[in-house]
Enzyme design. Structure first.
Site, mmCIF file in Angstrom:
data_model
loop_
_atom_site.group_PDB
_atom_site.id
_atom_site.type_symbol
_atom_site.label_atom_id
_atom_site.label_comp_id
_atom_site.label_asym_id
_atom_site.label_seq_id
_atom_site.Cartn_x
_atom_site.Cartn_y
_atom_site.Cartn_z
ATOM 1 N N HIS A 69 0.818 -1.218 0.000
ATOM 2 C CA HIS A 69 0.000 0.000 0.000
ATOM 3 C C HIS A 69 0.852 1.269 0.000
ATOM 4 O O HIS A 69 1.925 1.328 0.588
ATOM 5 C CB HIS A 69 -1.011 -0.003 1.136
ATOM 6 C CG HIS A 69 -0.443 0.004 2.526
ATOM 7 N ND1 HIS A 69 -0.234 1.156 3.247
ATOM 8 C CD2 HIS A 69 -0.084 -1.008 3.353
ATOM 9 C CE1 HIS A 69 0.232 0.855 4.446
ATOM 10 N NE2 HIS A 69 0.335 -0.457 4.534
ATOM 11 N N ASP A 71 -0.499 4.390 0.923
ATOM 12 C CA ASP A 71 -0.929 5.361 1.935
ATOM 13 C C ASP A 71 -0.264 5.128 3.282
ATOM 14 O O ASP A 71 0.199 4.027 3.602
ATOM 15 C CB ASP A 71 -2.453 5.347 2.086
ATOM 16 C CG ASP A 71 -2.987 4.020 2.614
ATOM 17 O OD1 ASP A 71 -2.539 2.965 2.118
ATOM 18 O OD2 ASP A 71 -3.845 4.045 3.515
ATOM 19 N N ASP A 97 5.960 1.390 7.322
ATOM 20 C CA ASP A 97 4.579 0.997 7.014
ATOM 21 C C ASP A 97 3.964 1.944 5.988
ATOM 22 O O ASP A 97 3.392 2.963 6.349
ATOM 23 C CB ASP A 97 3.761 1.001 8.303
ATOM 24 C CG ASP A 97 2.356 0.465 8.140
ATOM 25 O OD1 ASP A 97 2.093 -0.189 7.110
ATOM 26 O OD2 ASP A 97 1.522 0.701 9.023
ATOM 27 N N GLU A 122 -5.280 1.473 2.384
ATOM 28 C CA GLU A 122 -5.194 0.323 3.284
ATOM 29 C C GLU A 122 -5.351 0.725 4.737
ATOM 30 O O GLU A 122 -5.933 -0.017 5.542
ATOM 31 C CB GLU A 122 -3.851 -0.390 3.076
ATOM 32 C CG GLU A 122 -3.735 -1.744 3.777
ATOM 33 C CD GLU A 122 -3.256 -1.665 5.227
ATOM 34 O OE1 GLU A 122 -3.380 -2.667 5.954
ATOM 35 O OE2 GLU A 122 -2.755 -0.585 5.639
ATOM 36 N N GLU A 123 -4.865 1.906 5.089
ATOM 37 C CA GLU A 123 -4.895 2.322 6.483
ATOM 38 C C GLU A 123 -6.297 2.717 6.974
ATOM 39 O O GLU A 123 -6.500 2.872 8.180
ATOM 40 C CB GLU A 123 -3.935 3.505 6.707
ATOM 41 C CG GLU A 123 -2.468 3.190 6.465
ATOM 42 C CD GLU A 123 -1.849 2.327 7.550
ATOM 43 O OE1 GLU A 123 -2.589 1.914 8.475
ATOM 44 O OE2 GLU A 123 -0.649 2.044 7.473
#
Length: 351
Positions: A69, A71, A97, A122-123
């Site tokens: 991801h 984001d 991350d 995703e977050e």
């Protein structure tokens, strides 16, 4: 890539990572970072585009899909490369991350000819992952999802998530009255849910249902005629349960009020004996590491892919997951280099 090369700085991979980390990409604001990835694939003569939700799509050999991801969570961490006794360290939001895993997969994709997708959201709600599974005509041969596991770690499982909002109303009355009001009903229901899933401390967290209230509001209504309560709750679901089973158990304790269960993510647990698991164990050992099999207590886009696709998959990526979302987020660049090498070797084996 040879073991000797694995110890050398991977300039191309490091340049991409530093560039992407320097571009803020908080959820729903990923476009500029996505364009940097597009430019990277275009420079390697790869077909690439942004799809309808902003995912970076670079299809090629679908025997392996490399995906992570773009984001990040919010947080301003000044981006810098720092020399330490353990080598260079890159500081910045998303370095762990999950821009470290994301960029290592982009590099491995151009070096092996594997398919690549950088997903958005995703977050917050896995918008990019959900769109990807709905937009594809067929499932890939294997999936390697990017999240920090450490270069020697292989993540095989994630718990699921059940989220909802409890709502209750009761007649207003003097606080001296013995009957429950809606606030007490909410508290009683949640205490019963916590008791239902209580386990001894020795019980592994991954195998527990953990219960967490994340928002609570209650009090007299604007017209003064009732007491109103809303409570937002989340339950983490281990692989032995489905979200429907947990919902039924939680609903069984309702005496007053209702729950709108609007967030369901099924748990996932993959076998270490799949072709992907075996390829990672071999590649990590070949680069001097000791493979470690991991189970994560949160969720990731791997949960989304496992529900939609019946193919082998793992989650892998450089970085210390204890630094996810942390104010001191940073990644050791030598570890990042090793992860690029491992990913490249694994993808070549699988293709």
């Amino acid at each position: 890539m040879s073991e000797a090369q694995a110890h050398e700085a991977d300039t191309e991979a490091r340049d991409l990572l530093e560039d992407v980390v320097r571009i803020p990409s908080v959820s729903r604001e990923e476009r500029e970072a996505a364009q940097r990835l597009v430019a990277f694939f275009e420079a390697h003569d790869r077909e690439v585009w942004l799809d309808g939700v902003g995912n970076v799509r670079a299809p090629a050999d679908d025997g392996v899909l490399l995906t992570s991801h773009i984001d990040t969570v919010p947080g301003d961490i000044p981006v810098r490369v720092e020399e330490t006794d353990d080598g260079e360290v890159l500081w910045g939001r998303g370095s762990v991350d999950a821009k470290g895993p994301l960029c290592s997969m982009a590099v491995a994709a151009v070096r092996t000819g594997a398919s690549f997708v950088g997903v958005v959201g995703e977050e917050v709600d896995s918008k990019g992952g959900h769109y990807l599974v709905e937009d594809r005509d067929s499932e890939p041969g294997a999936v390697i999802n990017g999240e920090p596991s450490g270069w020697e770690g292989i993540t095989l499982g994630y718990r699921g998530l059940l989220g909802g909002t409890y709502v209750a109303t009761s007649e207003s009355g003097h606080s001296s009255r013995p009957e429950n009001n809606a606030i007490q009903d909410a508290m009683d229901w949640w205490a019963a849910v916590e008791d239902e899933f209580a386990r001894d401390e020795w019980h592994p967290v991954f195998e527990r249902v953990t219960c967490k209230p994340v928002d609570f509001r209650g009090g007299i209504s604007d017209d003064g005629l009732s007491v109103e309560t809303t409570m937002r709750v989340q339950l983490r679901v281990p692989p032995e349960y489905s979200t429907d089973e947990i919902r039924e158990m939680a609903d069984g304790h309702l005496d007053n009020g209702t729950v709108n269960w609007d967030d369901k993510i099924e748990p996932v647990m993959q076998s270490p004996r799949t072709s992907v698991g075996r390829a990672f164990r071999t590649a990590i050992r070949d680069h001097g590491g000791d493979p470690t099999l991991l189970r994560k207590t949160g969720t990731s886009d791997m949960n989304v892919y496992a529900k939609a696709w019946d193919c082998p998959m793992v989650t892998y990526g450089p970085g210390d997951s204890d630094l996810d979302h942390a104010p001191n987020e940073h990644i050791r660049l030598a570890e990042y280099d090793r992860a690029v090498s491992v990913l490249t070797d694994v993808t070549e084996r699988l293709l």
